[in-house]
Each structure stands twice: as C-alpha cells, then as structure tokens.
Design a protein around this motif. Structure first.
Motif: not given
Length: 67
Positions: A28-32
């Motif tokens: 989720a952090g990478i995609l955000t």
C-alpha cells in the motif's frame, strides 16, 4: 472432537497475521508513493493498511476460535 490450539500455536498465528499485514502495508505504501503522494502520505497510508489488515486477520482468528 474439538481441540483448542496451544499458546505457542496462538502466538505463531498472531505473528503470521503481523507478517501478512506488513506485506500488505508495504504494498500500500509503495502504490501510494508511486501515484505521486509525498513520503509522509505514503507512510500514513501504509499504517492504515497495516491496522486494517491486522484487525481483519485477528477478527478472523477469533471467529474461527483460533485466537
């Protein structure tokens, strides 16, 4: 015949939930961050994803009688 898991098994299940939640949070952090969000926003998004997935995992274990 119903058996209840031992304390060690319960601890391992919680650790597995934490590890899976960490993987979800990292994704989720990478995609955000790749969408153009700043680093603090990505970290907050990852923290929220971790909290939600950990809550769902522990709730599932409790419903199944494993937690």
């Amino acid at each position: 015949m119903k058996t209840t898991p031992t304390f060690g098994v319960k601890v391992l299940l919680v650790v597995i939930c934490a590890l899976v939640s960490s993987i979800v949070a990292t994704g989720a952090g990478i995609l955000t961050h790749t969408t153009g969000a700043s680093l603090p926003e990505a970290i907050l998004s990852a923290g929220g994803a971790f909290a939600i997935s950990m809550t769902l995992g522990l709730t599932t274990l409790a419903v199944l009688g494993l937690g």
